[in-house]
Scaffold this motif. Structure first.
Motif, PDB file in Angstrom:
ATOM      1  N   ALA A 189       2.052  11.762 -10.158  1.00 18.52           N
ATOM      2  CA  ALA A 189       1.264  12.998 -10.198  1.00 18.52           C
ATOM      3  C   ALA A 189       2.136  14.245 -10.215  1.00 18.52           C
ATOM      4  CB  ALA A 189       0.314  13.037  -9.001  1.00 18.52           C
ATOM      5  N   PHE A 190       3.288  14.191  -9.547  1.00 23.47           N
ATOM      6  CA  PHE A 190       4.150  15.370  -9.444  1.00 23.47           C
ATOM      7  C   PHE A 190       5.413  15.241 -10.297  1.00 23.47           C
ATOM      8  CE2 PHE A 190       1.430  15.614  -5.764  1.00 23.47           C
ATOM      9  CZ  PHE A 190       1.183  16.969  -5.618  1.00 23.47           C
ATOM     10  N   HIS A 191       5.410  14.261 -11.195  1.00 20.18           N
ATOM     11  CA  HIS A 191       6.507  14.084 -12.158  1.00 20.18           C
ATOM     12  C   HIS A 191       7.868  14.023 -11.458  1.00 20.18           C
ATOM     13  CE1 HIS A 191       3.444  14.943 -15.171  1.00 20.18           C
ATOM     14  NE2 HIS A 191       3.174  16.078 -14.546  1.00 20.18           N
ATOM     15  N   LEU A 192       7.942  13.247 -10.373  1.00 17.05           N
ATOM     16  CA  LEU A 192       9.191  13.110  -9.645  1.00 17.05           C
ATOM     17  C   LEU A 192      10.165  12.210 -10.406  1.00 17.05           C
ATOM     18  CD1 LEU A 192       7.926  12.573  -5.974  1.00 17.05           C
ATOM     19  CD2 LEU A 192       8.575  14.707  -7.091  1.00 17.05           C
ATOM     20  N   GLN A 193      11.438  12.552 -10.320  1.00 16.61           N
ATOM     21  CA  GLN A 193      12.468  11.703 -10.893  1.00 16.61           C
ATOM     22  C   GLN A 193      12.687  10.508  -9.968  1.00 16.61           C
ATOM     23  OE1 GLN A 193      13.875  12.320 -13.963  1.00 16.61           O
ATOM     24  NE2 GLN A 193      12.309  13.936 -14.027  1.00 16.61           N
ATOM     25  N   ALA A 194      13.234   9.443 -10.514  1.00  8.68           N
ATOM     26  CA  ALA A 194      13.438   8.219  -9.738  1.00  8.68           C
ATOM     27  C   ALA A 194      14.287   8.474  -8.500  1.00  8.68           C
ATOM     28  CB  ALA A 194      14.080   7.144 -10.614  1.00  8.68           C
ATOM     29  N   GLU A 195      15.327   9.312  -8.649  1.00  6.41           N
ATOM     30  CA  GLU A 195      16.207   9.577  -7.514  1.00  6.41           C
ATOM     31  C   GLU A 195      15.520  10.376  -6.412  1.00  6.41           C
ATOM     32  OE1 GLU A 195      17.363  12.449 -10.904  1.00  6.41           O
ATOM     33  OE2 GLU A 195      16.852  10.327 -10.657  1.00  6.41           O
ATOM     34  N   ASP A 196      14.415  11.076  -6.752  1.00  7.47           N
ATOM     35  CA  ASP A 196      13.708  11.894  -5.761  1.00  7.47           C
ATOM     36  C   ASP A 196      13.023  11.039  -4.700  1.00  7.47           C
ATOM     37  OD1 ASP A 196      14.449  14.214  -7.103  1.00  7.47           O
ATOM     38  OD2 ASP A 196      12.639  14.232  -8.337  1.00  7.47           O
ATOM     39  N   TRP A 197      12.674   9.815  -5.047  1.00  7.85           N
ATOM     40  CA  TRP A 197      11.974   8.968  -4.072  1.00  7.85           C
ATOM     41  C   TRP A 197      12.531   7.540  -4.059  1.00  7.85           C
ATOM     42  CZ3 TRP A 197       8.239   5.036  -5.605  1.00  7.85           C
ATOM     43  CH2 TRP A 197       8.122   4.889  -6.986  1.00  7.85           C
ATOM     44  N   LEU A 249       0.828  -1.202   0.000  1.00  8.23           N
ATOM     45  CA  LEU A 249       0.000   0.000   0.000  1.00  8.23           C
ATOM     46  C   LEU A 249       0.860   1.248   0.000  1.00  8.23           C
ATOM     47  CD1 LEU A 249      -2.696   1.518   0.287  1.00  8.23           C
ATOM     48  CD2 LEU A 249      -2.501   1.199   2.768  1.00  8.23           C
ATOM     49  N   MET A 250       1.904   1.269   0.845  1.00  5.10           N
ATOM     50  CA  MET A 250       2.781   2.435   0.901  1.00  5.10           C
ATOM     51  C   MET A 250       3.495   2.649  -0.430  1.00  5.10           C
ATOM     52  SD  MET A 250       2.407   3.884   3.827  1.00  5.10           S
ATOM     53  CE  MET A 250       0.673   3.364   3.792  1.00  5.10           C
ATOM     54  N   LEU A 251       3.863   1.568  -1.107  1.00 10.09           N
ATOM     55  CA  LEU A 251       4.506   1.688  -2.411  1.00 10.09           C
ATOM     56  C   LEU A 251       3.540   2.269  -3.439  1.00 10.09           C
ATOM     57  CD1 LEU A 251       6.895   1.237  -4.281  1.00 10.09           C
ATOM     58  CD2 LEU A 251       6.111  -1.129  -4.609  1.00 10.09           C
ATOM     59  N   ARG A 252       2.290   1.827  -3.405  1.00 11.77           N
ATOM     60  CA  ARG A 252       1.289   2.364  -4.328  1.00 11.77           C
ATOM     61  C   ARG A 252       1.076   3.851  -4.096  1.00 11.77           C
ATOM     62  NH1 ARG A 252      -3.901  -1.139  -3.546  1.00 11.77           N
ATOM     63  NH2 ARG A 252      -4.728   0.496  -4.915  1.00 11.77           N
ATOM     64  N   ILE A 253       1.044   4.274  -2.831  1.00 15.02           N
ATOM     65  CA  ILE A 253       0.891   5.692  -2.514  1.00 15.02           C
ATOM     66  C   ILE A 253       2.084   6.478  -3.052  1.00 15.02           C
ATOM     67  CG2 ILE A 253       0.871   7.383  -0.631  1.00 15.02           C
ATOM     68  CD1 ILE A 253      -0.704   5.327   1.021  1.00 15.02           C
ATOM     69  N   ALA A 254       3.283   5.959  -2.823  1.00 13.96           N
ATOM     70  CA  ALA A 254       4.492   6.646  -3.293  1.00 13.96           C
ATOM     71  C   ALA A 254       4.515   6.746  -4.817  1.00 13.96           C
ATOM     72  CB  ALA A 254       5.729   5.912  -2.792  1.00 13.96           C
ATOM     73  N   MET A 255       4.142   5.675  -5.484  1.00  8.65           N
ATOM     74  CA  MET A 255       4.131   5.679  -6.950  1.00  8.65           C
ATOM     75  C   MET A 255       3.107   6.662  -7.494  1.00  8.65           C
ATOM     76  SD  MET A 255       4.468   1.566  -7.703  1.00  8.65           S
ATOM     77  CE  MET A 255       4.257   1.791  -9.481  1.00  8.65           C
ATOM     78  N   THR A 256       1.950   6.736  -6.850  1.00  8.95           N
ATOM     79  CA  THR A 256       0.904   7.674  -7.279  1.00  8.95           C
ATOM     80  C   THR A 256       1.371   9.112  -7.138  1.00  8.95           C
ATOM     81  OG1 THR A 256      -0.842   6.118  -6.617  1.00  8.95           O
ATOM     82  CG2 THR A 256      -1.467   8.437  -6.873  1.00  8.95           C
ATOM     83  N   ILE A 257       2.022   9.419  -6.030  1.00 11.71           N
ATOM     84  CA  ILE A 257       2.535  10.775  -5.788  1.00 11.71           C
ATOM     85  C   ILE A 257       3.642  11.101  -6.784  1.00 11.71           C
ATOM     86  CG2 ILE A 257       3.771  12.248  -4.152  1.00 11.71           C
ATOM     87  CD1 ILE A 257       2.325  10.699  -1.904  1.00 11.71           C
ATOM     88  N   ALA A 258       4.547  10.155  -6.999  1.00 12.89           N
ATOM     89  CA  ALA A 258       5.651  10.378  -7.930  1.00 12.89           C
ATOM     90  C   ALA A 258       5.147  10.645  -9.337  1.00 12.89           C
ATOM     91  CB  ALA A 258       6.581   9.173  -7.918  1.00 12.89           C
TER      92      ALA A 258
END
Length: 265
Positions: free
Chosen positions: A85-93, A74-83
């Motif tokens: 939505a906000f166009h985060l780079q892989a290194e950001d998270w 669940l926490m991974l799904r939340i992190a992936m959704t946020i990444a």
């Protein structure tokens, strides 16, 4: 798990959600999470199982890893959704992504260790050498001093007292004490006990009763625990506790604070 996460950290934005995922997995679910209460509220276990200690223990042994894996997923799904939505780079998270992946294996182990350590061998040494109140109703319940105490100790730890005496026959009183957080560098398991090599990370307030030993970062110590912990303890786990070192250089824990995976720090 989502409600637990939102309530515990007052999640009001994607930023607070992403910044608290590692803490939720590596601290809350290990130190504060009540598995029985969670299963009862979620209807995952019947009242019969919840109310019977033996049935509950079997249920917990069979399902804890699965339930904690659901939390990590669940926490991974939340992190992936946020990444996304906000166009985060892989290194950001990357650290959060890696923590979610490692949590599936490390959470069940740390959860159990948090509740079972320091174990029979360490408790016996603490009762033998430290000034601890053991008198109840006028009777001393210290296993080193009374037969009743031995019986209570054996029942509490599911171990034969003769085994404890054999393992500690060469023990001597502590020469010093210290407190702090250590990282496990090596675990050597045997049939009699498990030897754990650790390196100092952070120093805490010493517990007292014996001279204080000051430790530098990276300084090694040797800790002995019950053989049953040999398959659960892993290199990289962090142990925060009060320690006493005997003249043999072997240490024992008098009070455990936390057990956490390496990726929490």
């Amino acid at each position: 798990f989502l409600r637990l996460f939102e309530d515990r950290y007052e999640i009001e934005s994607p930023v607070t959600a992403l910044s608290n995922i590692k803490t939720f997995l590596g601290e809350y679910l290990i130190q504060e999470f009540n598995h029985k209460d969670f299963c009862s509220r979620a209807g995952l276990a019947s009242e019969k199982i919840i109310d019977d200690d033996e049935l509950w223990q079997k249920f917990a042994d069979d399902h804890l890893a699965q339930h904690l894996a659901v939390a990590a997923t669940l926490m991974l799904r939340i992190a992936m959704t946020i990444a996304k939505a906000f166009h985060l780079q892989a290194e950001d998270w990357r650290d959060v992504n890696q923590a979610c992946g490692k949590a599936v294996r490390s959470l069940p182990a740390c959860y159990k260790l948090q509740r079972k350590l320091p174990g029979a061998l360490n408790d016996a040494r603490a009762l033998r050498f430290l000034p601890m109140p053991t008198v109840d109703g006028g009777e001393d319940l210290n296993p080193w001093k009374s037969e009743v105490g031995k019986e209570l100790f054996e029942r509490a730890h599911n171990v034969d007292w003769n085994t404890i005496e054999a393992l500690t026959i060469s023990d001597s009183k502590p020469s010093c004490c210290f407190s702090g957080k250590f990282t496990i560098t090596e675990v050597v398991a045997s049939d009699e006990f498990t030897s754990v090599h650790l390196a100092a990370l952070e120093e805490g307030d010493p517990p007292g009763a014996f001279p204080t030993r000051r430790l530098k970062k990276g300084e090694p110590i040797l800790w002995e625990v019950d053989s049953s912990f040999g398959k659960t303890l892993e290199a990289g786990f962090l142990i925060d506790a009060d320690w006493y070192q005997m003249e043999s250089q072997v240490c024992f824990i008098s009070a455990l604070m936390t057990v956490t995976p390496s990726w929490v720090s």
